[in-house]
Design a protein around this motif. Sequence first.
Motif, PDB file in Angstrom:
ATOM      1  N   ALA A  28       0.836  -1.204   0.000  1.00 32.63           N
ATOM      2  CA  ALA A  28       0.000   0.000   0.000  1.00 32.63           C
ATOM      3  C   ALA A  28       0.870   1.253   0.000  1.00 32.63           C
ATOM      4  O   ALA A  28       0.572   2.224  -0.700  1.00 32.63           O
ATOM      5  N   PHE A  29       1.952   1.241   0.760  1.00 30.36           N
ATOM      6  CA  PHE A  29       2.884   2.369   0.792  1.00 30.36           C
ATOM      7  C   PHE A  29       3.492   2.589  -0.595  1.00 30.36           C
ATOM      8  O   PHE A  29       3.584   3.721  -1.076  1.00 30.36           O
ATOM      9  N   ALA A  30       3.902   1.501  -1.262  1.00 30.88           N
ATOM     10  CA  ALA A  30       4.483   1.597  -2.604  1.00 30.88           C
ATOM     11  C   ALA A  30       3.478   2.167  -3.600  1.00 30.88           C
ATOM     12  O   ALA A  30       3.837   2.990  -4.451  1.00 30.88           O
ATOM     13  N   LEU A  31       2.218   1.753  -3.501  1.00 28.08           N
ATOM     14  CA  LEU A  31       1.184   2.297  -4.393  1.00 28.08           C
ATOM     15  C   LEU A  31       0.954   3.779  -4.159  1.00 28.08           C
ATOM     16  O   LEU A  31       0.845   4.556  -5.109  1.00 28.08           O
ATOM     17  N   SER A  77      -4.012 -10.532  -0.532  1.00 25.21           N
ATOM     18  CA  SER A  77      -4.920  -9.698  -1.331  1.00 25.21           C
ATOM     19  C   SER A  77      -6.050  -9.136  -0.471  1.00 25.21           C
ATOM     20  O   SER A  77      -6.446  -7.987  -0.646  1.00 25.21           O
ATOM     21  N   GLU A  78      -6.558  -9.922   0.469  1.00 23.74           N
ATOM     22  CA  GLU A  78      -7.610  -9.423   1.367  1.00 23.74           C
ATOM     23  C   GLU A  78      -7.071  -8.299   2.254  1.00 23.74           C
ATOM     24  O   GLU A  78      -7.730  -7.283   2.456  1.00 23.74           O
ATOM     25  N   LEU A  79      -5.867  -8.474   2.783  1.00 22.21           N
ATOM     26  CA  LEU A  79      -5.262  -7.432   3.620  1.00 22.21           C
ATOM     27  C   LEU A  79      -4.956  -6.177   2.814  1.00 22.21           C
ATOM     28  O   LEU A  79      -5.135  -5.057   3.302  1.00 22.21           O
ATOM     29  N   VAL A  80      -4.492  -6.348   1.577  1.00 22.74           N
ATOM     30  CA  VAL A  80      -4.211  -5.195   0.709  1.00 22.74           C
ATOM     31  C   VAL A  80      -5.495  -4.400   0.489  1.00 22.74           C
ATOM     32  O   VAL A  80      -5.493  -3.172   0.562  1.00 22.74           O
ATOM     33  N   LYS A  81      -6.606  -5.087   0.219  1.00 22.57           N
ATOM     34  CA  LYS A  81      -7.887  -4.387   0.032  1.00 22.57           C
ATOM     35  C   LYS A  81      -8.260  -3.585   1.272  1.00 22.57           C
ATOM     36  O   LYS A  81      -8.657  -2.431   1.169  1.00 22.57           O
ATOM     37  N   ILE A  82      -8.111  -4.186   2.436  1.00 19.49           N
ATOM     38  CA  ILE A  82      -8.455  -3.502   3.689  1.00 19.49           C
ATOM     39  C   ILE A  82      -7.582  -2.268   3.883  1.00 19.49           C
ATOM     40  O   ILE A  82      -8.076  -1.176   4.170  1.00 19.49           O
ATOM     41  N   VAL A  83      -6.272  -2.427   3.717  1.00 20.84           N
ATOM     42  CA  VAL A  83      -5.337  -1.312   3.928  1.00 20.84           C
ATOM     43  C   VAL A  83      -5.589  -0.201   2.908  1.00 20.84           C
ATOM     44  O   VAL A  83      -5.651   0.982   3.257  1.00 20.84           O
ATOM     45  N   LEU A  84      -5.751  -0.564   1.636  1.00 14.06           N
ATOM     46  CA  LEU A  84      -5.932   0.455   0.594  1.00 14.06           C
ATOM     47  C   LEU A  84      -7.263   1.183   0.714  1.00 14.06           C
ATOM     48  O   LEU A  84      -7.338   2.376   0.427  1.00 14.06           O
ATOM     49  N   ASN A  85      -8.301   0.488   1.130  1.00  9.69           N
ATOM     50  CA  ASN A  85      -9.606   1.142   1.264  1.00  9.69           C
ATOM     51  C   ASN A  85      -9.615   2.185   2.374  1.00  9.69           C
ATOM     52  O   ASN A  85     -10.501   3.020   2.434  1.00  9.69           O
ATOM     53  N   ARG A  86      -8.604   2.174   3.226  1.00  8.85           N
ATOM     54  CA  ARG A  86      -8.469   3.194   4.278  1.00  8.85           C
ATOM     55  C   ARG A  86      -7.687   4.413   3.808  1.00  8.85           C
ATOM     56  O   ARG A  86      -7.624   5.410   4.517  1.00  8.85           O
TER      57      ARG A  86
END
Length: 107
Positions: free
Chosen positions: A14-17, A66-75
């Motif tokens: 998420a940080f990289a994105l 992928s589930e954790l990435v979705k959670i982190v990015l949606n924040r």
Amino acid sequence: MENQTIEFQAKMYAFALNSATKEHGFKKDENWKLTLANAEEKAEIEQKYYPTVSTQIESKSLLKLSELVKIVLNRTPAFATEPLNDLGAQHNNSEYIIAYNPIRVHR
């Protein structure tokens, strides 16, 4: 211990994105599209689009990541207007999460 590693990887991705969003000057109407891919699919996406951000992980841990990435990015503010709901189907040989902007075609 493995869950902590996957959680850390999700935060780093998420940080990289977010960094790539700023670095490449994304406008407010530009968004990332995330998908799960194998090595061939990843190479095709990288040839077609620029920029891309990807991370590799073992297939067995990819769904959890992928589930954790979705959670982190949606924040994050970049995904607040269009939250992630789906990353696409996971293939047996998927080993990457790759993000690309469908508007920015590689020239």
